[in-house]
Design a protein around this motif. Structure first.
Motif, PDB file in Angstrom:
ATOM      1  N   THR A 326      56.518 113.725  76.345  1.00 50.84           N
ATOM      2  CA  THR A 326      57.832 113.231  76.781  1.00 50.84           C
ATOM      3  C   THR A 326      58.071 111.792  76.338  1.00 50.84           C
ATOM      4  N   GLN A 327      57.003 111.063  76.033  1.00 55.79           N
ATOM      5  CA  GLN A 327      57.119 109.651  75.645  1.00 55.79           C
ATOM      6  C   GLN A 327      56.486 109.406  74.279  1.00 55.79           C
ATOM      7  N   ALA A 328      56.539 110.414  73.407  1.00 50.90           N
ATOM      8  CA  ALA A 328      55.810 110.350  72.135  1.00 50.90           C
ATOM      9  C   ALA A 328      56.209 109.146  71.288  1.00 50.90           C
ATOM     10  N   ALA A 329      57.500 108.893  71.162  1.00 46.88           N
ATOM     11  CA  ALA A 329      57.952 107.772  70.331  1.00 46.88           C
ATOM     12  C   ALA A 329      57.463 106.442  70.889  1.00 46.88           C
ATOM     13  N   GLY A 330      57.485 106.302  72.220  1.00 44.33           N
ATOM     14  CA  GLY A 330      57.011 105.072  72.847  1.00 44.33           C
ATOM     15  C   GLY A 330      55.536 104.836  72.597  1.00 44.33           C
ATOM     16  N   PHE A 331      54.737 105.894  72.680  1.00 46.12           N
ATOM     17  CA  PHE A 331      53.306 105.746  72.434  1.00 46.12           C
ATOM     18  C   PHE A 331      53.025 105.396  70.979  1.00 46.12           C
ATOM     19  N   ARG A 332      53.792 105.961  70.047  1.00 48.93           N
ATOM     20  CA  ARG A 332      53.599 105.601  68.641  1.00 48.93           C
ATOM     21  C   ARG A 332      53.879 104.108  68.429  1.00 48.93           C
ATOM     22  N   GLN A 333      54.973 103.641  69.012  1.00 42.99           N
ATOM     23  CA  GLN A 333      55.346 102.238  68.860  1.00 42.99           C
ATOM     24  C   GLN A 333      54.327 101.316  69.514  1.00 42.99           C
ATOM     25  N   ARG A 334      53.803 101.702  70.685  1.00 43.52           N
ATOM     26  CA  ARG A 334      52.924 100.830  71.463  1.00 43.52           C
ATOM     27  C   ARG A 334      51.450 100.933  71.076  1.00 43.52           C
ATOM     28  N   ARG A 335      51.074 101.943  70.363  1.00 44.06           N
ATOM     29  CA  ARG A 335      49.671 102.068  69.957  1.00 44.06           C
ATOM     30  C   ARG A 335      49.553 102.016  68.432  1.00 44.06           C
ATOM     31  N   GLU A 336      50.094 102.997  67.728  1.00 47.63           N
ATOM     32  CA  GLU A 336      50.030 103.011  66.272  1.00 47.63           C
ATOM     33  C   GLU A 336      50.753 101.793  65.691  1.00 47.63           C
ATOM     34  N   GLY A 337      51.978 101.553  66.155  1.00 48.03           N
ATOM     35  CA  GLY A 337      52.759 100.419  65.653  1.00 48.03           C
ATOM     36  C   GLY A 337      52.130  99.087  66.013  1.00 48.03           C
ATOM     37  N   LEU A 338      51.616  98.970  67.238  1.00 48.20           N
ATOM     38  CA  LEU A 338      50.972  97.731  67.664  1.00 48.20           C
ATOM     39  C   LEU A 338      49.746  97.438  66.814  1.00 48.20           C
ATOM     40  N   SER A 339      48.948  98.468  66.555  1.00 48.37           N
ATOM     41  CA  SER A 339      47.762  98.292  65.724  1.00 48.37           C
ATOM     42  C   SER A 339      48.145  97.732  64.355  1.00 48.37           C
ATOM     43  N   PHE A 340      49.246  98.222  63.787  1.00 45.80           N
ATOM     44  CA  PHE A 340      49.730  97.718  62.502  1.00 45.80           C
ATOM     45  C   PHE A 340      50.238  96.285  62.626  1.00 45.80           C
ATOM     46  N   ARG A 341      50.997  95.995  63.673  1.00 51.15           N
ATOM     47  CA  ARG A 341      51.541  94.640  63.844  1.00 51.15           C
ATOM     48  C   ARG A 341      50.440  93.599  64.037  1.00 51.15           C
TER      49      ARG A 341
END
Length: 433
Positions: A326-341
């Motif tokens: 239900t929160q897939a996009a948020g988890f991508r931004q906060r984990r995968e995206g954060l790791s990249f940032r």
């Protein structure tokens, strides 16, 4: 805490304090690398939890559904569960007051549309129903709790609940008086400029806006079709669908608070109970609204289960995978995206997060999406500020539409920009945000 020129909450104090190091702040700020992280706090508060998940955290039960009783569901942005739990705590005498965000009585004199306040009865509590995508701060309401003996519940987004936990560890009075924390799932916080932009695009001046409802609910429209409504000082109203607004695509990151780029908690892992929207079919198409609920406190699990037994709540059990979906996009931004940032060059203090800095394994498209979101978040505030100075809303709106077209071309492969992005290998058919 005061609103800065970009409409974001920032600390205000003597220059020596701002440039120095305050040990109390270092221990209690939710973004401090010195403070305990979410997993450490959850291990203290929910040591005996039945379940544990890398993304969802520690919890007793996960549920999906809505409130059957009264008008909680129709009056809320989602399934009505946040207000119902808060009201039930008051009804059962488990708390004497609830700290939550309400509409300001006089927005122009207060300088902001919303603020934290204490509610001590159902009528006051219902005035704070619905989602508020607006910057607020906790210091005033925490000071009220310090000054009035009793037991209290605090409602807030993940970083606010973490801040409350850290403050309680540092302040015996708060620790004694804050009995429950109610968390709200969070994608990111918006600045005050988003409200002003919405008003601009509806042909109104924010100075004449009395109330703002970010999510007008309609049973015959899908729950994720957001519609904002302004109520003016003269009583007139105007409304517009978010998707028709230049900055209405939430995932693009318009007016995002800069700190949100370094947050890794989506589901309020330190809260006794946490609530979100069930962004998964068939629930996301149900315009009446549906909650996904994570219960971490055994005491609150008893309250919720009693409501189910009494047919006041219509909830069914789900697992961690359902919650994550239900929160897939948020988890991508906060984990995968954060790791990249975290791999990007950064001046000053480097945040300590629960993901490591890495960019390997990411497609060019995903990297482009995260870079564009960061750029839109950064420049939306600055372009808006220039448009304000020049008294030219059209300048910002044209820029926002161009930025959104570029973002959607890469993220969703839409339009001519999407075709160009595909030819460059920057877009595919993922359809993810």
């Amino acid at each position: 805490m005061e609103l800065d020129r970009y409409g974001q909450m920032k600390p205000k104090g003597p220059r020596t304090w701002l440039r120095g190091r305050d040990e109390d702040l270092a221990r209690t700020c939710p973004f401090s690398p010195v403070a305990r992280d979410e997993e450490q706090l959850a291990a203290e508060y929910f040591a005996g939890a039945k379940n544990q998940d890398l993304l969802v955290g520690r919890y007793e039960a996960a549920l999906v559904g809505h409130v059957e009783e009264g008008e909680y569901r129709s009056n809320g942005s989602s399934g009505g569960m946040v207000t119902w739990v808060a009201a039930e705590l008051l009804r059962l005498g488990l708390v004497d007051g609830v700290a939550h965000v309400k509409q300001s009585d006089d927005p122009q004199s207060e300088g902001r549309l919303f603020h934290y306040s204490l509610s001590r009865n159902l009528q006051e509590l219902q005035a704070g129903a619905k989602s508020r995508y607006y910057p607020v701060e906790l210091s005033g309401v925490l000071q009220s709790i310090r000054g009035a003996p009793g037991r209290y519940a605090v409602v807030g987004i993940p970083c606010f609940i973490k801040a409350v936990r850290l403050a309680c560890a540092d302040d015996p009075i708060l620790k004694e008086r804050i009995a429950f924390t109610l968390g709200l799932f969070c994608g990111h916080m918006k600045s005050a400029r988003m409200a002003e932009s919405f008003a601009w695009q509806m042909g109104e001046d924010i100075r004449h806006v009395k109330r703002l409802d970010y999510r007008i609910k309609s049973p015959d429209r899908p729950a994720n079709w957001y519609r904002a409504q302004l109520t003016l000082e003269n009583g007139e109203t105007c409304a517009q669908d978010w998707w028709h607004l230049a900055d209405g695509d939430w995932g693009a990151g318009f007016f995002q608070n800069s700190a949100c780029n370094f947050c890794d908690d989506v589901v309020a892992e330190t809260a006794d109970i946490a609530f979100g929207d069930a962004w998964k079919e068939p629930y996301s198409s149900d315009g009446r609204g549906t909650n996904v609920v994570i219960v971490r406190s055994k005491a609150l699990l008893d309250v919720v289960e009693a409501g189910i037994d009494q047919k006041r709540l219509a909830l069914s059990s789900v697992d961690a995978d359902f919650v994550i979906a239900t929160q897939a996009a948020g988890f991508r931004q906060r984990r995968e995206g954060l790791s990249f940032r975290l791999t990007w060059p950064r001046n000053g203090m480097r945040p300590r997060k629960r993901v490591s800095a890495r960019s390997d394994g990411l497609s060019r498209q995903r990297k482009a999406v995260y870079i564009m979101r960061y750029g839109i978040s950064h420049w939306s505030h600055r372009v808006f500020s220039i448009a304000q100075f020049l008294h030219s809303p059209r300048l910002y709106i044209l820029w926002a539409r161009a930025a959104l077209a570029c973002y959607q071309g890469v993220a969703y492969s839409r339009g001519p920009i999407g075709r160009i992005a595909r030819s460059l290998g920057l877009a595919g058919s993922e359809g993810r945000t």
